[in-house]
Write an enzyme that holds these catalytic residues in place. Structure first.
Site, PDB file in Angstrom:
ATOM      1  N   PRO A  17     -27.270   4.092 -25.708  1.00  0.00           N
ATOM      2  CA  PRO A  17     -27.721   4.378 -24.176  1.00  0.00           C
ATOM      3  C   PRO A  17     -26.432   3.672 -23.718  1.00  0.00           C
ATOM      4  O   PRO A  17     -26.185   2.351 -23.670  1.00  0.00           O
ATOM      5  CB  PRO A  17     -28.878   3.724 -24.052  1.00  0.00           C
ATOM      6  CG  PRO A  17     -29.280   2.647 -24.945  1.00  0.00           C
ATOM      7  CD  PRO A  17     -28.440   3.211 -26.304  1.00  0.00           C
ATOM      8  N   MET A  18     -25.646   4.538 -22.805  1.00  0.00           N
ATOM      9  CA  MET A  18     -24.595   3.897 -22.126  1.00  0.00           C
ATOM     10  C   MET A  18     -24.463   4.305 -20.656  1.00  0.00           C
ATOM     11  O   MET A  18     -24.757   5.527 -20.251  1.00  0.00           O
ATOM     12  CB  MET A  18     -23.224   4.563 -22.748  1.00  0.00           C
ATOM     13  CG  MET A  18     -23.177   4.309 -24.203  1.00  0.00           C
ATOM     14  SD  MET A  18     -21.678   5.107 -24.919  1.00  0.00           S
ATOM     15  CE  MET A  18     -22.444   6.943 -25.246  1.00  0.00           C
ATOM     16  N   ALA A  19     -24.704   3.321 -19.670  1.00  0.00           N
ATOM     17  CA  ALA A  19     -24.804   3.520 -18.385  1.00  0.00           C
ATOM     18  C   ALA A  19     -23.565   4.461 -17.837  1.00  0.00           C
ATOM     19  O   ALA A  19     -22.506   4.180 -18.151  1.00  0.00           O
ATOM     20  CB  ALA A  19     -24.606   2.091 -17.554  1.00  0.00           C
ATOM     21  N   GLN A  73     -34.451   4.105 -21.754  1.00  0.00           N
ATOM     22  CA  GLN A  73     -34.336   3.002 -21.740  1.00  0.00           C
ATOM     23  C   GLN A  73     -34.523   2.133 -20.709  1.00  0.00           C
ATOM     24  O   GLN A  73     -34.108   2.563 -19.554  1.00  0.00           O
ATOM     25  CB  GLN A  73     -32.805   2.440 -22.335  1.00  0.00           C
ATOM     26  CG  GLN A  73     -32.748   0.760 -22.455  1.00  0.00           C
ATOM     27  CD  GLN A  73     -31.060   0.613 -23.000  1.00  0.00           C
ATOM     28  OE1 GLN A  73     -30.564   0.335 -22.227  1.00  0.00           O
ATOM     29  NE2 GLN A  73     -31.235   0.587 -24.475  1.00  0.00           N
ATOM     30  N   CYS A 103     -28.072  -5.750 -22.387  1.00  0.00           N
ATOM     31  CA  CYS A 103     -27.059  -5.651 -21.365  1.00  0.00           C
ATOM     32  C   CYS A 103     -26.426  -7.006 -21.036  1.00  0.00           C
ATOM     33  O   CYS A 103     -27.266  -8.019 -20.466  1.00  0.00           O
ATOM     34  CB  CYS A 103     -27.611  -5.094 -20.314  1.00  0.00           C
ATOM     35  SG  CYS A 103     -26.291  -4.490 -19.248  1.00  0.00           S
ATOM     36  N   LYS A 142     -33.686  -2.753 -27.673  1.00  0.00           N
ATOM     37  CA  LYS A 142     -32.147  -2.822 -27.940  1.00  0.00           C
ATOM     38  C   LYS A 142     -31.934  -4.314 -27.311  1.00  0.00           C
ATOM     39  O   LYS A 142     -32.238  -4.808 -26.428  1.00  0.00           O
ATOM     40  CB  LYS A 142     -31.329  -2.015 -26.787  1.00  0.00           C
ATOM     41  CG  LYS A 142     -29.678  -2.135 -27.203  1.00  0.00           C
ATOM     42  CD  LYS A 142     -29.012  -1.557 -26.024  1.00  0.00           C
ATOM     43  CE  LYS A 142     -27.539  -1.877 -25.751  1.00  0.00           C
ATOM     44  NZ  LYS A 142     -26.919  -1.490 -24.837  1.00  0.00           N
TER      45      LYS A 142
END
Length: 154
Positions: A17-19, A73, A103, A142
């Site tokens: 998952p990538m913002a 997420q 994060c 994560k």
């Protein structure tokens, strides 16, 4: 609980998952190239999700081609907000919930979210336990090995 993790082929390939990147269009492109990949939304705030914020709802929306398997997420630090937001994730038909404990963004950790949760392992373990107990979906996490600042690494 329908837990697909026990029956899924190994090895497991999961989209990170990538913002700002893992919106539906990107996930569909990835799925087109690799049909077995497990898809995950970019991280979304439980505070925004529990209010069904319009932008947040768009961030977690998905198309049928993303099913089998698609997860959302979540990040936050308040148990009641997680419990309200997981109901929204269940309602939209996602396959699983992914908790963000990794994060390192200053904006995220400054609010006590993401990897900042690793500073209090007991409280975080209680939070995870409550989420798992109150969700009808499988829960993944994560995370990082720990929370460190530059001084701890010297």
């Amino acid at each position: 609980m329908n837990n697909f993790w026990h029956n899924i082929d190994r090895p497991i390939l999961m989209l990170a998952p990538m913002a700002g990147y893992t919106e539906s269009a990107f996930r569909q492109i990835v799925r087109n190239y690799e049909p077995s990949v497990i898809l995950v939304s970019e991280l979304v705030s439980v505070e925004a999700l529990k209010r069904r914020n319009e932008k947040t709802m768009r961030m977690i929306s998905f198309v049928p081609a993303e099913k089998n398997y698609y997860g959302v997420q979540l990040f936050g630090n308040k148990e009641e907000s997680f419990l309200e937001s997981i109901k929204v994730v269940e309602e939209i038909g996602a396959d699983f919930i992914d908790l963000n404990l990794g994060c390192p963004s200053p904006k995220v950790i400054g609010s006590g979210h993401g990897s900042a949760l690793l500073k209090n392992p007991e409280r975080t373990a209680d939070l995870i336990s409550s989420i798992v107990k109150n969700s009808n979906l499988p829960v993944t996490i994560k995370m990082r090995l720990g929370f460190y600042d530059d001084e701890d690494l010297i």
